[in-house]
Design a protein around this motif. Sequence first.
Motif, PDB file in Angstrom:
ATOM      1  N   ASP A 180       0.828  -1.209   0.000  1.00  0.00           N
ATOM      2  CA  ASP A 180       0.000   0.000   0.000  1.00  0.00           C
ATOM      3  C   ASP A 180       0.860   1.256   0.000  1.00  0.00           C
ATOM      4  O   ASP A 180       0.528   2.247  -0.660  1.00  0.00           O
ATOM      5  CB  ASP A 180      -0.919   0.006   1.217  1.00  0.00           C
ATOM      6  CG  ASP A 180      -2.044  -1.019   1.096  1.00  0.00           C
ATOM      7  OD1 ASP A 180      -2.274  -1.501  -0.032  1.00  0.00           O
ATOM      8  OD2 ASP A 180      -2.675  -1.330   2.121  1.00  0.00           O
ATOM      9  N   ASN A 187       1.806   9.245  -5.596  1.00  0.00           N
ATOM     10  CA  ASN A 187       0.485   9.302  -6.230  1.00  0.00           C
ATOM     11  C   ASN A 187      -0.272  10.504  -5.674  1.00  0.00           C
ATOM     12  O   ASN A 187      -0.587  10.543  -4.482  1.00  0.00           O
ATOM     13  CB  ASN A 187      -0.291   8.012  -5.944  1.00  0.00           C
ATOM     14  CG  ASN A 187      -1.600   7.950  -6.714  1.00  0.00           C
ATOM     15  OD1 ASN A 187      -1.982   8.902  -7.401  1.00  0.00           O
ATOM     16  ND2 ASN A 187      -2.288   6.827  -6.605  1.00  0.00           N
ATOM     17  N   PRO A 190      -4.274   9.067  -4.313  1.00  0.00           N
ATOM     18  CA  PRO A 190      -4.390   7.644  -3.975  1.00  0.00           C
ATOM     19  C   PRO A 190      -5.822   7.284  -3.608  1.00  0.00           C
ATOM     20  O   PRO A 190      -6.592   8.120  -3.136  1.00  0.00           O
ATOM     21  CB  PRO A 190      -3.445   7.497  -2.779  1.00  0.00           C
ATOM     22  CG  PRO A 190      -3.409   8.862  -2.162  1.00  0.00           C
ATOM     23  CD  PRO A 190      -3.534   9.829  -3.293  1.00  0.00           C
ATOM     24  N   SER A 191      -6.170   6.031  -3.823  1.00  0.00           N
ATOM     25  CA  SER A 191      -7.532   5.587  -3.551  1.00  0.00           C
ATOM     26  C   SER A 191      -7.735   5.410  -2.050  1.00  0.00           C
ATOM     27  O   SER A 191      -6.793   5.255  -1.274  1.00  0.00           O
ATOM     28  CB  SER A 191      -7.810   4.266  -4.272  1.00  0.00           C
ATOM     29  OG  SER A 191      -7.041   3.218  -3.686  1.00  0.00           O
ATOM     30  N   HIS A 192      -9.005   5.440  -1.659  1.00  0.00           N
ATOM     31  CA  HIS A 192      -9.354   5.224  -0.254  1.00  0.00           C
ATOM     32  C   HIS A 192      -8.977   3.808   0.187  1.00  0.00           C
ATOM     33  O   HIS A 192      -8.587   3.597   1.339  1.00  0.00           O
ATOM     34  CB  HIS A 192     -10.855   5.461  -0.068  1.00  0.00           C
ATOM     35  CG  HIS A 192     -11.330   5.309   1.340  1.00  0.00           C
ATOM     36  ND1 HIS A 192     -11.086   6.248   2.317  1.00  0.00           N
ATOM     37  CD2 HIS A 192     -12.019   4.316   1.954  1.00  0.00           C
ATOM     38  CE1 HIS A 192     -11.623   5.856   3.454  1.00  0.00           C
ATOM     39  NE2 HIS A 192     -12.192   4.679   3.259  1.00  0.00           N
ATOM     40  N   THR A 193      -9.081   2.847  -0.724  1.00  0.00           N
ATOM     41  CA  THR A 193      -8.722   1.469  -0.382  1.00  0.00           C
ATOM     42  C   THR A 193      -7.242   1.354  -0.059  1.00  0.00           C
ATOM     43  O   THR A 193      -6.855   0.693   0.920  1.00  0.00           O
ATOM     44  CB  THR A 193      -9.084   0.537  -1.547  1.00  0.00           C
ATOM     45  OG1 THR A 193     -10.481   0.643  -1.804  1.00  0.00           O
ATOM     46  CG2 THR A 193      -8.732  -0.899  -1.218  1.00  0.00           C
ATOM     47  N   GLN A 194      -6.404   1.961  -0.869  1.00  0.00           N
ATOM     48  CA  GLN A 194      -4.965   1.896  -0.619  1.00  0.00           C
ATOM     49  C   GLN A 194      -4.576   2.572   0.695  1.00  0.00           C
ATOM     50  O   GLN A 194      -3.641   2.136   1.362  1.00  0.00           O
ATOM     51  CB  GLN A 194      -4.217   2.553  -1.776  1.00  0.00           C
ATOM     52  CG  GLN A 194      -4.356   1.816  -3.092  1.00  0.00           C
ATOM     53  CD  GLN A 194      -3.855   2.639  -4.265  1.00  0.00           C
ATOM     54  OE1 GLN A 194      -3.726   3.859  -4.177  1.00  0.00           O
ATOM     55  NE2 GLN A 194      -3.582   1.977  -5.384  1.00  0.00           N
TER      56      GLN A 194
END
Length: 305
Positions: A180, A187, A190-194
């Motif tokens: 992660d 980035n 970055p995505s919320h998942t990462q």
Amino acid sequence: MDAYDKGSDARHGQDGPGGPDRPGGEADSAGTTAPEAAGAREAAGVPEVAGVPEVAGAAEVAGAAQPAPPGPAQPSAPRTGVAALSPRYQVGAVVALAVVAVAVCAHIGLVFLHVAPSNTLTKQHGDVVDEWVFPEFEQNWKLFAPNPLQQNVSVQVRAEVSTAGGEIRTTGWYDLSAEDGRAIDGNPLPSHTQQNELRRAWDFFVASHDSDDRPVGLRGTLSETYLRRIALLRLDRDGAAGPGGVVERVQYRSRTTNVEPPPWSGEKVSDRPTFRELPWWSVSAETRGAKSGQAGQAARDGGAA
């Protein structure tokens, strides 16, 4: 002789250039000399205007000096925004804005009470605050935390894999937190998942288990299921099972290291990591679901062929 010759008396008359009636200058067509005309304008209070012939009358000069009458009034610009609405709709817009402002202020106040230290209001109305904040507006940080987290926690996982030849092998440790971190580093979006999926899942597990890693209530069981599914997704993405292999069990562990304090603090901490290993979890239920899905897909593909 030419009538305009200087020696001719056709224009000057008998008494020379000045004539008997104008010793100081020439008379105009009306018989008035230029000084007399200027005096008449001064006596009438009419200012001299550049470019106006001396023969012009006082009335013409006065008329040229007067300003032009104002033109018709210009129409006002059309109203825009709320001002363009009728009074009834203006009242409705004001009421709607007031309701939105009150709702925003109430939300900010409740969130502030949620993250603030314990006080009289939170003791008396803590249930109301929790009902509003959880689960959509949950905050997992403290606004006035006296001791912020000073450790780095890395979550790792490994698996027992059933190979295509029927053997059982154990994979190495996959550092999911480092994966992660590499996805987030550099980035800008970055995505919320990462950023939060693995971290929040691990915090959820730690808060719902005792020191012997036994679940406390239903939340503990849910946290284990959540971590197993995350492990399967990450291991499948990394190709841990290999061609034809199936993940049978997974095991988590955490690696905790202290953050080095600044040199000026004089504080000394250990730089040796500490590990917390969880027991092996079977993922047969999850893998059975995956196998049935794969078998159904294969059957649909065969029927289509």
